[in-house]
Motif scaffolding. Structure first.
Motif, short mmCIF file in Angstrom:
data_model
loop_
_atom_site.label_atom_id
_atom_site.label_comp_id
_atom_site.label_asym_id
_atom_site.label_seq_id
_atom_site.Cartn_x
_atom_site.Cartn_y
_atom_site.Cartn_z
N LEU A 1 44.21 5.65 48.30
CA LEU A 1 42.44 6.52 48.14
C LEU A 1 42.94 7.51 46.61
CD1 LEU A 1 40.35 5.83 51.20
CD2 LEU A 1 40.86 3.91 49.94
N GLN A 2 41.86 7.34 46.21
CA GLN A 2 40.97 8.61 45.32
C GLN A 2 39.78 9.00 44.91
OE1 GLN A 2 42.34 9.57 40.35
NE2 GLN A 2 42.66 7.98 41.49
N LEU A 3 39.43 9.82 44.92
CA LEU A 3 38.22 10.28 45.33
C LEU A 3 37.80 11.38 43.96
CD1 LEU A 3 35.33 11.28 48.03
CD2 LEU A 3 35.70 12.70 46.04
N GLY B 1 49.29 18.63 31.94
CA GLY B 1 50.15 18.43 31.15
C GLY B 1 49.86 16.80 31.09
N ASP B 2 48.87 16.66 31.45
CA ASP B 2 47.97 14.60 31.07
C ASP B 2 46.81 14.68 31.08
OD1 ASP B 2 48.98 12.15 33.15
OD2 ASP B 2 46.68 12.96 33.11
N LEU B 3 46.42 13.80 30.23
CA LEU B 3 45.34 13.24 29.57
C LEU B 3 44.12 13.33 30.58
CD1 LEU B 3 46.81 10.39 27.29
CD2 LEU B 3 46.48 12.32 27.09
N THR C 1 45.65 3.00 36.95
CA THR C 1 45.49 3.18 38.00
C THR C 1 46.77 3.97 38.07
OG1 THR C 1 48.08 1.32 38.72
CG2 THR C 1 45.69 0.59 39.44
N ASP C 2 46.84 5.06 39.54
CA ASP C 2 47.32 6.52 38.47
C ASP C 2 48.78 6.40 39.59
OD1 ASP C 2 44.67 9.33 39.44
OD2 ASP C 2 45.14 7.55 38.01
N THR C 3 49.92 7.11 39.14
CA THR C 3 50.82 7.27 40.18
C THR C 3 51.58 6.48 40.08
OG1 THR C 3 49.77 7.15 42.25
CG2 THR C 3 49.94 9.17 41.61
N THR C 4 51.23 5.64 38.61
CA THR C 4 52.58 4.03 39.03
C THR C 4 54.14 4.80 38.81
OG1 THR C 4 52.47 3.81 36.57
CG2 THR C 4 50.44 3.15 37.41
N TYR C 5 54.41 5.72 38.63
CA TYR C 5 55.32 5.88 38.78
C TYR C 5 56.02 6.24 39.65
CZ TYR C 5 51.91 10.30 38.20
OH TYR C 5 50.87 10.94 38.13
N PHE C 6 55.36 6.42 41.26
CA PHE C 6 55.57 6.50 42.56
C PHE C 6 56.21 5.96 43.23
CE2 PHE C 6 54.90 11.28 42.01
CZ PHE C 6 54.20 11.61 42.75
N TRP D 1 49.40 -0.50 37.06
CA TRP D 1 48.55 -0.93 35.89
C TRP D 1 48.27 0.51 35.05
CZ3 TRP D 1 50.61 -3.73 32.30
CH2 TRP D 1 50.16 -3.27 30.85
N ASN D 2 49.24 1.01 34.15
CA ASN D 2 48.55 2.04 33.75
C ASN D 2 49.18 2.12 31.98
OD1 ASN D 2 48.13 4.82 32.26
ND2 ASN D 2 47.78 5.40 34.34
N GLY D 3 48.72 1.86 30.92
CA GLY D 3 48.99 2.19 29.69
C GLY D 3 50.24 3.50 29.33
N ASP D 4 49.50 4.16 29.94
CA ASP D 4 49.35 5.80 29.29
C ASP D 4 50.17 6.00 29.81
OD1 ASP D 4 46.43 6.80 29.20
OD2 ASP D 4 47.14 5.23 28.15
N ASP D 5 50.74 6.22 30.98
CA ASP D 5 52.19 6.00 32.11
C ASP D 5 53.16 5.55 31.80
OD1 ASP D 5 50.46 8.14 34.72
OD2 ASP D 5 50.41 8.38 32.29
N ARG D 6 52.81 4.51 31.13
CA ARG D 6 53.82 3.31 31.02
C ARG D 6 55.08 3.83 30.43
NH1 ARG D 6 54.42 -0.44 27.28
NH2 ARG D 6 52.31 -0.54 27.41
C1 LIG Z 1 45.08 14.57 39.58
N1 LIG Z 1 44.34 13.73 38.70
C2 LIG Z 1 43.71 12.38 39.15
C3 LIG Z 1 43.29 14.64 38.28
C4 LIG Z 1 45.00 13.42 37.29
C5 LIG Z 1 46.42 12.83 37.84
C6 LIG Z 1 46.63 12.79 36.35
C7 LIG Z 1 46.48 10.82 36.64
C8 LIG Z 1 48.41 10.14 35.99
N2 LIG Z 1 48.22 9.67 34.23
C9 LIG Z 1 48.53 9.16 36.88
O1 LIG Z 1 47.25 8.61 36.05
O2 LIG Z 1 48.89 8.86 37.84
#
Ligand SMILES: C[N+](C)(C)CCCC[C@H](N)C(=O)O
Ligand SMILES: O=C(O)CCC(=O)C(=O)O
Length: 483
Positions: A273-275, A249-251, A262-267, A358-363
């Motif tokens: 780190l992300q690889l 359920g994510d783009l 950036t990822d996981t701005t909702y946490f 910063w994540n325009g999609d998840d804001r």
């Molecule tokens: C787990 N993987 C990296 C593949 C996708 C994570 C989803 C990213 C999410 N929109 C966010 O920005 O946190």
């Protein structure tokens, strides 16, 4: 190999001498690009600086009747410690577990007027003899001068301005860095601690690094990530191996373009780190190129050119959400309260930029009291300005990923994205907690270069200014490895 897209035409902002990241024998890693934007390096006093005053610090009052322990440093400066503080921070086995390095003393039971019955000092430090009392039987604490000088508070002996900023080693970059990307080899990372150290130093310096020569399998990729630390599990799972199937359920699990984010701005604590490692050859799909942007450089450009926008993005908290998948639901509406919210640009208590979120999609929906009056228009103007910097040609480092070369980046500094794609595109990777990454790096710095830059600067100040050194094992359980 990684194919860099587009000519490197970016302006080089400032070039100083190339920086050697590795000391000692050169590793298989390639040389590193010169600094692209000079930051003022911390310069320890040169050997021509005046010789430090010699001799150990001395106690100003050994009567034991003083209300606090006051010592005079070789340069005449004085500093005091409360006796409660001293008893609370004793590093002897009765007070501080030698193996776990945890406090054993029951702090609230230390009498407020506690004082020693005897105090003496020698060239190594200070010994305090505590009396028989309802609190405890008579007992002696020893404190090396280095411990007292490092932890002095009234006043501090070492101040923040004596130490390099937490960002002192960071080199800000533009797309120009494509000329010579920070890179290590899979073999060196998998075969030695020095290899892991070279990898993490590059991530700490540039916010990202490539790792080449990886077998094109998820198993090899996961083993590589685990050379840093354990993987951070989220509602996306732990180690991901995914394609564009909207599985979570994510783009990210689609084929659309993703602007730099950036990822996981909702946490509360975004992943550190992300690889990413591409597992399907570029012949199976069109597009899907990787984008990296140095968020710290973008912030420095914003601060210089648009200080009001910088301040706004550094102060107004922004809600963020993710549909999550299955049980996870991370909504953050204007009136729904996550544990706390954060602005786009986040600073430590010394004002250093330490996190970009910063994540325009998840804001989520912006609103609430923080946006009353003209603030909403001002915020959107700041958003346009910020995105304008992120999307500027000089800021965007585009690469076509290839099987065998992974990209890893600091999700609190470097934004990532991708171009739209069609066809079969299989990607694997994982998150690592920021604290676990930084802890691993500090441990390697201790092993290879005597500690992180601040620890080394601190010990340099004590030695050069006061002639005080941490000399191997202290007395009793007070080791020079005190935490
Ligand atoms: C787990 N993987 C990296 C593949 C996708 C994570 C989803 C990213 C999410 N929109 C966010 O920005 O946190
Ligand atoms: O597909 C990619 O290259 C990156 C996807 C992405 O940005 C993400 O998972 O956060």
């Amino acid at each position: 190999m990684l194919t860099h897209l587009g000519a490197c035409t970016a302006r080089v902002l400032a070039v100083s001498a190339p920086r050697a990241l590795a000391r000692g024998t050169p590793t298989a890693s390639r040389a590193l690009p010169a600094r692209l934007l000079s930051t003022t390096p911390h310069r320890p006093a040169s050997s021509s600086s005046p010789q430090p005053p010699r001799g150990a610090p001395r106690l100003l009052d050994q009567s034991g009747n003083a209300k606090a322990l006051t010592l005079q440093l070789p340069d005449g400066a004085t500093t005091s410690f409360s006796y409660v503080w001293l008893r609370d921070h004793c590093r002897e086995e009765r007070s501080y577990h030698p193996a776990t390095r945890q406090r054993l003393v029951d702090t609230p039971k230390i009498p407020a007027d506690y004082r020693p019955q005897a105090v003496r000092s020698d060239e190594r430090g200070v010994s305090l003899t505590w009396p028989d009392s309802p609190f405890e039987s008579s007992y002696e604490s020893f404190f090396p001068w280095a411990f007292l000088a490092e932890h002095a508070y009234n006043p501090p002996v070492v101040r923040e301005q004596d130490l390099p900023s937490v960002n002192s080693r960071k080199v800000l970059w533009t797309r120009e860095i494509a000329r010579d990307m920070p890179t290590v080899s899979y073999d060196e990372v998998m075969s030695s601690e020095q290899g892991v150290y070279e990898w993490l130093k590059r991530i700490d310096t540039y916010g990202f690094s490539l790792c080449s020569g990886i077998p094109g399998t998820p198993e090899a990729t996961e083993a590589l990530i685990r050379r840093i630390a354990f993987i951070r599990e989220t509602h996306y799972g732990g180690f991901w191996d995914f394609t564009a199937n909207l599985e979570h359920g994510d783009l990210a699990y689609s084929e659309v373009r993703l602007e730099a984010h950036t990822d996981t701005t909702y946490f509360t604590d975004p992943c550190g780190l992300q690889l990413f490692h591409l597992l399907s050859p570029s012949t199976t799909h069109t597009g899907g190129h990787n984008l990296l942007v140095d968020g710290f450089r973008a912030a420095s450009v914003l601060r210089e050119a648009h200080p009001a926008a910088y301040d706004l993005l550094s102060s107004v908290p922004i809600p963020s959400h993710a549909s999550g998948s299955g049980s996870a639901s991370l909504p953050s509406g204007v009136h729904l309260r996550p544990l706390r919210r954060f602005p786009v640009l986040n600073h430590d208590d010394k004002g250093e930029l330490v996190m970009v979120r910063w994540n325009g999609d998840d804001r989520a929906v912006v609103g609430g009291e923080a946006f009353e009056g003209a603030r909403m228009d001002e915020w959107y103007e700041a958003l346009r300005t910020w995105e304008g910097i992120l999307r500027s040609e000089e800021a965007q480092l585009w690469s076509q990923m290839e099987v065998g070369t992974a990209v890893i980046f600091d999700n609190l500094r470097v934004l990532h994205g991708r171009s739209a794609f069609t066809g079969e595109r299989r990607l694997c990777g994982a998150y690592v907690n920021g604290d676990d990454y930084r802890s691993r790096l500090r441990g390697l710095e201790k092993q290879f270069v005597g500690g992180d830059p601040r620890r080394r600067a601190l010990e340099g100040v004590l030695k050069e200014r006061y002639g005080i050194e941490r000399k191997g094992e202290g007395k009793g359980s007070v080791s020079e490895e005190y935490l």
